[in-house]
Design a protein around this motif. Structure first.
Motif, PDB file in Angstrom:
ATOM      1  N   VAL A 371       0.852  -1.182   0.000  1.00 53.09           N
ATOM      2  CA  VAL A 371       0.000   0.000   0.000  1.00 53.09           C
ATOM      3  C   VAL A 371       0.894   1.239   0.000  1.00 53.09           C
ATOM      4  N   PHE A 372       0.446   2.304  -0.643  1.00 54.77           N
ATOM      5  CA  PHE A 372       1.154   3.574  -0.558  1.00 54.77           C
ATOM      6  C   PHE A 372       0.863   4.192   0.805  1.00 54.77           C
ATOM      7  N   VAL A 373       1.900   4.487   1.562  1.00 50.26           N
ATOM      8  CA  VAL A 373       1.716   5.001   2.924  1.00 50.26           C
ATOM      9  C   VAL A 373       0.919   6.304   2.920  1.00 50.26           C
ATOM     10  N   ASN A 374       1.156   7.162   1.940  1.00 49.20           N
ATOM     11  CA  ASN A 374       0.485   8.458   1.893  1.00 49.20           C
ATOM     12  C   ASN A 374      -0.824   8.454   1.104  1.00 49.20           C
ATOM     13  N   ASP A 375      -1.219   7.283   0.626  1.00 50.59           N
ATOM     14  CA  ASP A 375      -2.496   7.149  -0.097  1.00 50.59           C
ATOM     15  C   ASP A 375      -3.000   5.729   0.093  1.00 50.59           C
ATOM     16  N   SER A 376      -3.820   5.528   1.111  1.00 47.91           N
ATOM     17  CA  SER A 376      -4.252   4.169   1.457  1.00 47.91           C
ATOM     18  C   SER A 376      -5.161   3.542   0.409  1.00 47.91           C
ATOM     19  N   THR A 377      -5.635   4.331  -0.567  1.00 48.02           N
ATOM     20  CA  THR A 377      -6.492   3.768  -1.614  1.00 48.02           C
ATOM     21  C   THR A 377      -5.691   3.128  -2.744  1.00 48.02           C
ATOM     22  N   SER A 378      -4.374   3.341  -2.742  1.00 47.97           N
ATOM     23  CA  SER A 378      -3.548   2.884  -3.868  1.00 47.97           C
ATOM     24  C   SER A 378      -2.360   2.060  -3.378  1.00 47.97           C
ATOM     25  N   GLY A 379      -1.774   1.325  -4.310  1.00 50.75           N
ATOM     26  CA  GLY A 379      -0.622   0.516  -3.943  1.00 50.75           C
ATOM     27  C   GLY A 379       0.001  -0.159  -5.150  1.00 50.75           C
ATOM     28  N   TYR A 380       0.924  -1.070  -4.864  1.00 44.69           N
ATOM     29  CA  TYR A 380       1.607  -1.834  -5.900  1.00 44.69           C
ATOM     30  C   TYR A 380       1.040  -3.249  -5.979  1.00 44.69           C
ATOM     31  N   ALA A 381       1.245  -3.858  -7.135  1.00 44.77           N
ATOM     32  CA  ALA A 381       0.922  -5.275  -7.337  1.00 44.77           C
ATOM     33  C   ALA A 381       1.998  -5.879  -8.225  1.00 44.77           C
ATOM     34  N   CYS A 382       2.183  -7.188  -8.130  1.00 45.64           N
ATOM     35  CA  CYS A 382       3.140  -7.873  -9.008  1.00 45.64           C
ATOM     36  C   CYS A 382       2.376  -8.691 -10.039  1.00 45.64           C
ATOM     37  N   HIS A 383       3.016  -8.943 -11.174  1.00 44.58           N
ATOM     38  CA  HIS A 383       2.408  -9.772 -12.204  1.00 44.58           C
ATOM     39  C   HIS A 383       2.422 -11.235 -11.768  1.00 44.58           C
ATOM     40  N   ILE A 384       1.380 -11.947 -12.126  1.00 45.20           N
ATOM     41  CA  ILE A 384       1.200 -13.320 -11.659  1.00 45.20           C
ATOM     42  C   ILE A 384       2.261 -14.261 -12.224  1.00 45.20           C
ATOM     43  N   GLU A 385       2.782 -13.983 -13.405  1.00 49.24           N
ATOM     44  CA  GLU A 385       3.706 -14.949 -14.010  1.00 49.24           C
ATOM     45  C   GLU A 385       4.983 -15.111 -13.195  1.00 49.24           C
ATOM     46  N   TRP A 386       5.414 -14.038 -12.499  1.00 50.44           N
ATOM     47  CA  TRP A 386       6.631 -14.158 -11.697  1.00 50.44           C
ATOM     48  C   TRP A 386       6.375 -15.016 -10.457  1.00 50.44           C
ATOM     49  N   MET A 387       5.176 -14.936  -9.904  1.00 51.12           N
ATOM     50  CA  MET A 387       4.825 -15.793  -8.768  1.00 51.12           C
ATOM     51  C   MET A 387       4.725 -17.254  -9.207  1.00 51.12           C
ATOM     52  N   LEU A 388       4.195 -17.479 -10.401  1.00 51.10           N
ATOM     53  CA  LEU A 388       4.094 -18.845 -10.920  1.00 51.10           C
ATOM     54  C   LEU A 388       5.485 -19.455 -11.091  1.00 51.10           C
ATOM     55  N   GLU A 389       6.409 -18.668 -11.617  1.00 49.41           N
ATOM     56  CA  GLU A 389       7.770 -19.174 -11.802  1.00 49.41           C
ATOM     57  C   GLU A 389       8.433 -19.477 -10.463  1.00 49.41           C
ATOM     58  N   GLU A 390       8.207 -18.623  -9.458  1.00 45.69           N
ATOM     59  CA  GLU A 390       8.762 -18.879  -8.124  1.00 45.69           C
ATOM     60  C   GLU A 390       8.189 -20.161  -7.525  1.00 45.69           C
ATOM     61  N   ALA A 391       6.941 -20.455  -7.859  1.00 45.08           N
ATOM     62  CA  ALA A 391       6.296 -21.658  -7.343  1.00 45.08           C
ATOM     63  C   ALA A 391       6.755 -22.916  -8.067  1.00 45.08           C
ATOM     64  N   GLY A 392       7.520 -22.758  -9.150  1.00 42.61           N
ATOM     65  CA  GLY A 392       7.994 -23.912  -9.910  1.00 42.61           C
ATOM     66  C   GLY A 392       7.004 -24.401 -10.946  1.00 42.61           C
ATOM     67  N   ILE A 393       6.106 -23.511 -11.382  1.00 40.35           N
ATOM     68  CA  ILE A 393       5.120 -23.856 -12.412  1.00 40.35           C
ATOM     69  C   ILE A 393       5.630 -23.379 -13.763  1.00 40.35           C
TER      70      ILE A 393
END
Length: 404
Positions: A371-393
């Motif tokens: 979350v952005f500390v100075n804007d609780s309505t916004s934040g970052y997200a990561c792309h799913i493909e990098w999580m899939l690769e970390e999981a060994g998929i």
């Protein structure tokens, strides 16, 4: 003769330019020699090939197609199909317990020796984040091992330790302080950490899962915890501490009443916590295709998360920006909460939402990370493909890049 050759050359050049500008010729030249496609998308091959110009497609066999442009020789295109990549979206609230590899030093305390105040461990060169893996040649796995080794030394003061600092192994000698209750190391230690987050996805055939979207670090040292073993458990959200600008909120959650273990944690990386789920521990959901980084676009999307008990709900968000990454990076998207109900109840993105899957156009696009500390309505997200690769998929990265 010279004028004749020049005129002929000019005519040929004009003819070449006119030919290359012809829509049919352009369509013909743009036909690829090979197309790589997911199996479910193979029905769109004709549409892609016929995009512009007078093109007809004749399917000759599953692995090829002959393409004809009016008045030009037929061109054969090889069609390579790769299996559809689908996983089951999460959104479940989970508790995570990690056991570190060795015992971690998280701080120091002083002892008094005459007129001197010092920490024997700090004086010997130990640092917060160091992991004790051996003491006097004996392996250290848990806190009790440290206590036992100190007790068995009796009046001996010289302690030889093997520690891991990041990935390097060091041997350090410590002169212990002998207090009224025995040998004193002068260090605070622990080898376990726990927290609450959100399950991002799981793959039903192999049981692999990913969650959180960011690394779990020790609360004191801020160092990533190297996992020796860990568990994820079902969790229930009991209340919400609403977030405001400058003060991120938090899910208040407890382990579910049955304290059921869902699976084993094997990795703790910058993209989250990964491992393997036990069979039949999760409620059955329909698998969903994934959207790779280059497919994600700015626009409306949904976020799946729990803000009460164990109920997964979908909330409206907007993908403000998506970086078409070719290499893994944790901050791939900027998102903003648009759902009025969620804004009313939580103030936006709060702690415990990390790992909440993001759905766009019927595909899993990524996971909430910060979350952005100075804007609780916004934040970052990561792309799913990098999580899939970390999981060994297998994400068929080489095949997709080769077709680009």
């Amino acid at each position: 003769m010279d004028w004749g050759r020049k005129l002929a050359g000019m005519l040929l050049l004009v003819l070449f330019i006119l030919t290359m500008a012809n829509d049919k010729v352009q369509s013909y030249l743009q036909i690829p020699n090979e197309i790589t496609t997911f199996e479910s998308a193979s029905s769109y091959i004709e549409e892609m090939l016929e995009g512009s110009g007078q093109v007809t497609v004749k399917k000759e066999k599953p692995a090829s197609a002959t393409v004809e442009v009016g008045g030009l020789p037929p061109k054969q295109t090889s069609v390579k199909k790769i299996p559809d990549l689908k996983v089951i979206p999460g959104g479940d609230s989970i508790g995570v317990k990690l056991q570190s590899d060795g015992v971690m030093i998280v701080g120091f305390h002083d002892v008094v020796d005459g007129k001197e105040r010092f920490s024997p461990a700090k004086k010997a060169g130990l640092k917060p984040g160091d992991r004790i893996v051996e003491m006097n040649g004996n392996e250290i796995d848990k806190l009790e091992d440290v206590v036992h080794r100190l007790e068995e030394m009796n009046q001996e003061r010289r302690l030889t330790m093997k520690i891991k600092r990041n990935t390097d192994l060091h041997e350090i000698s410590v002169n212990l302080h002998q207090g009224k209750e025995g040998n004193v190391l002068g260090a605070y230690i622990r080898n376990a950490a726990s927290g609450v987050g959100t399950l991002t996805f799981y793959e039903p055939e192999q049981g692999k899962f990913g969650s959180l979207g960011h690394v779990i670090a020790d609360s004191d040292t801020k160092k990533p915890i190297t996992v020796e073993n860990g568990k994820i458990m079902r969790s229930s959200v009991t209340s919400i501490q609403r977030g405001t600008n400058g003060d991120p909120g938090e899910k208040q959650a407890t382990l579910a009443s049955d304290r059921e273990e869902l699976g084993e944690v094997t990795k703790n990386t910058s993209f989250g916590v990964f491992g393997k789920l036990d069979a039949d521990k999760m409620d059955p959901h329909k698998p969903m295709p994934v959207a790779f980084a280059q497919e994600v676009k700015p626009g409306p999307a949904k976020m799946l998360t729990v803000i009460e008990d164990e109920k997964i709900e979908a909330f409206d968000i907007e993908i403000v920006q998506s970086m078409p990454q070719m290499q893994a990076a944790s901050k791939g998207m900027v998102i903003k909460v648009k759902d009025e109900e969620l804004l009313e109840r939580t103030g936006g993105i709060i702690q415990g939402m990390s790992g909440s899957p993001i759905i766009q156009d019927g595909k899993i696009a990524g996971a909430v990370t910060h979350v952005f500390v100075n804007d609780s309505t916004s934040g970052y997200a990561c792309h799913i493909e990098w999580m899939l690769e970390e999981a060994g998929i297998d994400t068929f990265a080489e095949e997709r890049q080769g077709a680009a």
